[in-house]
Scaffold this motif. Sequence first.
Motif, PDB file in Angstrom:
ATOM      1  N   ILE A  33       0.866  -1.193   0.000  1.00 32.81           N
ATOM      2  CA  ILE A  33       0.000   0.000   0.000  1.00 32.81           C
ATOM      3  C   ILE A  33       0.894   1.232   0.000  1.00 32.81           C
ATOM      4  CG2 ILE A  33      -1.789   1.282   1.213  1.00 32.81           C
ATOM      5  CD1 ILE A  33      -2.766  -1.333   2.402  1.00 32.81           C
ATOM      6  N   GLN A  34       0.921   1.929  -1.118  1.00 35.56           N
ATOM      7  CA  GLN A  34       1.732   3.131  -1.270  1.00 35.56           C
ATOM      8  C   GLN A  34       0.849   4.260  -1.802  1.00 35.56           C
ATOM      9  OE1 GLN A  34       4.958   3.358  -0.432  1.00 35.56           O
ATOM     10  NE2 GLN A  34       5.234   1.188   0.066  1.00 35.56           N
ATOM     11  N   ASN A  35       0.772   5.342  -1.026  1.00 31.00           N
ATOM     12  CA  ASN A  35      -0.036   6.501  -1.443  1.00 31.00           C
ATOM     13  C   ASN A  35      -1.471   6.097  -1.806  1.00 31.00           C
ATOM     14  OD1 ASN A  35       2.151   8.358  -1.185  1.00 31.00           O
ATOM     15  ND2 ASN A  35       2.960   7.626  -3.141  1.00 31.00           N
ATOM     16  N   ASP A  36      -2.042   5.221  -0.984  1.00 31.25           N
ATOM     17  CA  ASP A  36      -3.447   4.805  -1.109  1.00 31.25           C
ATOM     18  C   ASP A  36      -3.736   3.934  -2.329  1.00 31.25           C
ATOM     19  OD1 ASP A  36      -4.115   6.109   1.228  1.00 31.25           O
ATOM     20  OD2 ASP A  36      -4.753   7.946   0.221  1.00 31.25           O
ATOM     21  N   ILE A  37      -2.718   3.430  -2.991  1.00 32.16           N
ATOM     22  CA  ILE A  37      -2.927   2.488  -4.090  1.00 32.16           C
ATOM     23  C   ILE A  37      -1.996   1.300  -3.902  1.00 32.16           C
ATOM     24  CG2 ILE A  37      -3.658   4.268  -5.732  1.00 32.16           C
ATOM     25  CD1 ILE A  37      -0.894   4.083  -6.995  1.00 32.16           C
ATOM     26  N   LEU A  38      -2.279   0.211  -4.608  1.00 29.41           N
ATOM     27  CA  LEU A  38      -1.408  -0.957  -4.534  1.00 29.41           C
ATOM     28  C   LEU A  38      -0.174  -0.746  -5.399  1.00 29.41           C
ATOM     29  CD1 LEU A  38      -3.580  -4.206  -4.546  1.00 29.41           C
ATOM     30  CD2 LEU A  38      -2.423  -3.099  -2.638  1.00 29.41           C
ATOM     31  N   SER A  39       0.981  -0.973  -4.809  1.00 30.07           N
ATOM     32  CA  SER A  39       2.254  -0.908  -5.522  1.00 30.07           C
ATOM     33  C   SER A  39       2.824  -2.317  -5.566  1.00 30.07           C
ATOM     34  CB  SER A  39       3.215   0.040  -4.797  1.00 30.07           C
ATOM     35  OG  SER A  39       4.505  -0.028  -5.354  1.00 30.07           O
ATOM     36  N   PHE A  40       3.517  -2.636  -6.637  1.00 34.69           N
ATOM     37  CA  PHE A  40       3.971  -4.019  -6.803  1.00 34.69           C
ATOM     38  C   PHE A  40       5.489  -4.103  -6.952  1.00 34.69           C
ATOM     39  CE2 PHE A  40      -0.426  -3.903  -8.343  1.00 34.69           C
ATOM     40  CZ  PHE A  40      -0.988  -4.807  -7.454  1.00 34.69           C
ATOM     41  N   SER A  41       6.195  -3.399  -6.089  1.00 34.19           N
ATOM     42  CA  SER A  41       7.645  -3.545  -6.006  1.00 34.19           C
ATOM     43  C   SER A  41       7.970  -4.457  -4.823  1.00 34.19           C
ATOM     44  CB  SER A  41       8.318  -2.179  -5.822  1.00 34.19           C
ATOM     45  OG  SER A  41       7.826  -1.536  -4.665  1.00 34.19           O
ATOM     46  N   ASN A  42       9.089  -5.167  -4.900  1.00 34.36           N
ATOM     47  CA  ASN A  42       9.506  -6.107  -3.844  1.00 34.36           C
ATOM     48  C   ASN A  42       8.400  -7.111  -3.515  1.00 34.36           C
ATOM     49  OD1 ASN A  42      12.021  -4.742  -3.507  1.00 34.36           O
ATOM     50  ND2 ASN A  42      10.972  -3.183  -2.300  1.00 34.36           N
ATOM     51  N   ASN A  43       7.831  -7.690  -4.555  1.00 32.28           N
ATOM     52  CA  ASN A  43       6.744  -8.645  -4.359  1.00 32.28           C
ATOM     53  C   ASN A  43       7.231  -9.946  -3.746  1.00 32.28           C
ATOM     54  OD1 ASN A  43       4.780  -6.960  -5.411  1.00 32.28           O
ATOM     55  ND2 ASN A  43       5.031  -7.703  -7.490  1.00 32.28           N
ATOM     56  N   VAL A  44       6.334 -10.609  -3.008  1.00 34.53           N
ATOM     57  CA  VAL A  44       6.576 -11.945  -2.476  1.00 34.53           C
ATOM     58  C   VAL A  44       5.503 -12.868  -3.042  1.00 34.53           C
ATOM     59  CG1 VAL A  44       6.552 -13.390  -0.405  1.00 34.53           C
ATOM     60  CG2 VAL A  44       7.679 -11.162  -0.358  1.00 34.53           C
ATOM     61  N   PHE A  45       5.936 -14.049  -3.525  1.00 35.60           N
ATOM     62  CA  PHE A  45       5.012 -15.058  -4.041  1.00 35.60           C
ATOM     63  C   PHE A  45       5.158 -16.327  -3.210  1.00 35.60           C
ATOM     64  CE2 PHE A  45       5.993 -12.250  -7.554  1.00 35.60           C
ATOM     65  CZ  PHE A  45       4.760 -12.018  -8.130  1.00 35.60           C
ATOM     66  N   VAL A  46       4.049 -17.029  -3.003  1.00 35.90           N
ATOM     67  CA  VAL A  46       4.085 -18.268  -2.236  1.00 35.90           C
ATOM     68  C   VAL A  46       3.375 -19.370  -3.003  1.00 35.90           C
ATOM     69  CG1 VAL A  46       4.206 -17.140   0.023  1.00 35.90           C
ATOM     70  CG2 VAL A  46       1.957 -17.632  -0.978  1.00 35.90           C
ATOM     71  N   LYS A  47       3.759 -20.595  -2.683  1.00 33.35           N
ATOM     72  CA  LYS A  47       3.094 -21.768  -3.241  1.00 33.35           C
ATOM     73  C   LYS A  47       2.532 -22.554  -2.062  1.00 33.35           C
ATOM     74  CE  LYS A  47       3.641 -25.451  -6.643  1.00 33.35           C
ATOM     75  NZ  LYS A  47       4.572 -26.113  -7.600  1.00 33.35           N
ATOM     76  N   MET A  48       1.221 -22.476  -1.872  1.00 31.38           N
ATOM     77  CA  MET A  48       0.559 -23.137  -0.749  1.00 31.38           C
ATOM     78  C   MET A  48      -0.941 -23.201  -1.032  1.00 31.38           C
ATOM     79  SD  MET A  48       1.083 -19.947   1.935  1.00 31.38           S
ATOM     80  CE  MET A  48       0.051 -20.591   3.237  1.00 31.38           C
ATOM     81  N   ASN A  49      -1.617 -24.066  -0.296  1.00 32.30           N
ATOM     82  CA  ASN A  49      -3.064 -24.167  -0.438  1.00 32.30           C
ATOM     83  C   ASN A  49      -3.717 -23.013   0.317  1.00 32.30           C
ATOM     84  OD1 ASN A  49      -3.071 -26.585  -1.954  1.00 32.30           O
ATOM     85  ND2 ASN A  49      -2.740 -27.781  -0.078  1.00 32.30           N
ATOM     86  N   ILE A  50      -4.485 -22.205  -0.409  1.00 31.47           N
ATOM     87  CA  ILE A  50      -5.059 -21.002   0.184  1.00 31.47           C
ATOM     88  C   ILE A  50      -6.573 -21.074   0.067  1.00 31.47           C
ATOM     89  CG2 ILE A  50      -5.119 -18.479   0.104  1.00 31.47           C
ATOM     90  CD1 ILE A  50      -2.419 -18.655  -1.407  1.00 31.47           C
ATOM     91  N   PRO A  51      -7.282 -21.066   1.187  1.00 26.32           N
ATOM     92  CA  PRO A  51      -8.748 -21.060   1.114  1.00 26.32           C
ATOM     93  C   PRO A  51      -9.246 -19.758   0.502  1.00 26.32           C
ATOM     94  CG  PRO A  51      -8.012 -20.740   3.370  1.00 26.32           C
ATOM     95  CD  PRO A  51      -6.800 -21.089   2.579  1.00 26.32           C
ATOM     96  N   GLN A  52     -10.372 -19.803  -0.115  1.00 24.14           N
ATOM     97  CA  GLN A  52     -10.913 -18.643  -0.815  1.00 24.14           C
ATOM     98  C   GLN A  52     -11.093 -17.441   0.103  1.00 24.14           C
ATOM     99  OE1 GLN A  52     -11.141 -18.770  -4.057  1.00 24.14           O
ATOM    100  NE2 GLN A  52     -11.802 -16.634  -4.261  1.00 24.14           N
ATOM    101  N   ARG A  53     -11.400 -17.694   1.380  1.00 23.01           N
ATOM    102  CA  ARG A  53     -11.655 -16.597   2.302  1.00 23.01           C
ATOM    103  C   ARG A  53     -10.411 -15.743   2.531  1.00 23.01           C
ATOM    104  NH1 ARG A  53      -9.142 -17.655   6.896  1.00 23.01           N
ATOM    105  NH2 ARG A  53      -8.653 -19.804   7.461  1.00 23.01           N
ATOM    106  N   ALA A  54      -9.215 -16.303   2.289  1.00 21.14           N
ATOM    107  CA  ALA A  54      -7.978 -15.551   2.508  1.00 21.14           C
ATOM    108  C   ALA A  54      -7.513 -14.832   1.252  1.00 21.14           C
ATOM    109  CB  ALA A  54      -6.876 -16.485   3.001  1.00 21.14           C
ATOM    110  N   MET A  55      -8.226 -15.049   0.161  1.00 25.70           N
ATOM    111  CA  MET A  55      -7.836 -14.422  -1.098  1.00 25.70           C
ATOM    112  C   MET A  55      -8.543 -13.082  -1.274  1.00 25.70           C
ATOM    113  SD  MET A  55      -5.566 -16.110  -2.828  1.00 25.70           S
ATOM    114  CE  MET A  55      -5.788 -15.432  -4.477  1.00 25.70           C
ATOM    115  N   ALA A  56      -7.762 -12.072  -1.595  1.00 27.26           N
ATOM    116  CA  ALA A  56      -8.335 -10.772  -1.956  1.00 27.26           C
ATOM    117  C   ALA A  56      -8.605 -10.779  -3.449  1.00 27.26           C
ATOM    118  CB  ALA A  56      -7.360  -9.655  -1.603  1.00 27.26           C
ATOM    119  N   GLN A  57      -9.788 -10.332  -3.824  1.00 29.88           N
ATOM    120  CA  GLN A  57     -10.197 -10.331  -5.230  1.00 29.88           C
ATOM    121  C   GLN A  57     -10.297  -8.899  -5.740  1.00 29.88           C
ATOM    122  OE1 GLN A  57     -13.949 -12.382  -5.191  1.00 29.88           O
ATOM    123  NE2 GLN A  57     -13.106 -14.233  -4.240  1.00 29.88           N
ATOM    124  N   LYS A  58     -10.208  -8.757  -7.046  1.00 35.60           N
ATOM    125  CA  LYS A  58     -10.319  -7.431  -7.644  1.00 35.60           C
ATOM    126  C   LYS A  58     -11.598  -6.743  -7.169  1.00 35.60           C
ATOM    127  CE  LYS A  58      -7.791  -8.613 -11.863  1.00 35.60           C
ATOM    128  NZ  LYS A  58      -7.860  -8.733 -13.347  1.00 35.60           N
TER     129      LYS A  58
END
Length: 410
Positions: free
Chosen positions: A53-78
Amino acid sequence: MIETKFKHTEIGLIPEEWKVGLLGDYTENYTGLTYSPSDVCEYGTLVLRSSNIQNDILSFSNNVFVKMNIPQRAMAQKGDILVCVRNGSKSLIGKSAKVTVDGMAFGAFMTVLRTKKLHKEFLLFLWRAGYIQQQIHTLLGATINQITNADIKCFNVAIPTPKEQQRIATALSDIDALISAFNKKIEKKKLIKQGAMQQLLTGQKRLQGFSEPWIEVKIDDLFNIGNGYTPSKEVSSYWENGTIPWFRMEDIRTNGRILKDSIQHITKLAVKNSGLFPAYSIILSTTATIGEHALLIADSLANQQFNFLTRKLNRCGDIDVMYFFHYCFILGEWCRANINEGGLAAVNMTDLKNYTFTIPPTIAEQTVIAEILSDMDKEIAELESKRTKYDRIKQGMMQQLLTGKIRLTD
């Protein structure tokens, strides 16, 4: 404009036809998941953290990616709202951004707001309403640095009609787009200036009319280096009714890099026998926030985080102070890359004194380069001033629109 009758509610006066309720009546919120280092991978599910969260918008620098089983409730959607609910820095708690790409909210530090009962864009601005931010502030104390999903559900909110939600969201989105355009233009201008500095301050590009070879110098050849210090806070006579500028990092953050006066002042009694550092000295941070610098255009002192670089009297004709001020952006990068190992992070003073660089052989060439870069700074500052103006307009609009003090018609 709509003639409005108001009613008293928990959050103050709002239009009679608006509803008042709890945020949980209109939204659902979901807590994210944590992950271990073994879950991190090069490609996988994007983790949405507070740093995104940078200046009230999503910024995508220094991203982290994971490989794991994620329930839908933990996923943020557009279209969801990502909110920081826990952080070591209390100032970040409550910061939010609209989700523009699906990802996993990070652990207990982030939560996701979702709605089917409100206009989605309106929810974003509703969350940022002053009265909600005040409710967040009230919950935070000396030992509390988080808000919970239960807290969020109990926030009092004012809800306009669906049509008015859309109108408010459209008006605030339009000014957001204008501010975003300024942000992009400012970043572009900064990149152009950065490129110009790399070329002009290293001799990669020469200006018309100048062809003499550049000369190699050391910092110690041109400047005396002195230490800043903090007079005892326990001695009131050092501080009460002080008139002498005493600079800290906060001065740079608040007022920029060319400083005439400071936020705090000291008295003559606080000044050591060596006296004040003269105007047109450079302060360079060599501990803590390493590499930051400013030009001081008044006789002054600074705290111990800074070293003063003052031109030697017999070398004033060899180095233009504004030229060196701009060169300090390059010197600052060197400082950040050359820190003592172990103990307190700091720049080695011997290495700094022996730092060698090349400069134009004449003050005339240095001055022209400095003027070009200063003009770029002035252009950026003017854009930033306009952006600040529109940001203030937006804050005023939010205060008026989200409480119904100003109504929008078709």
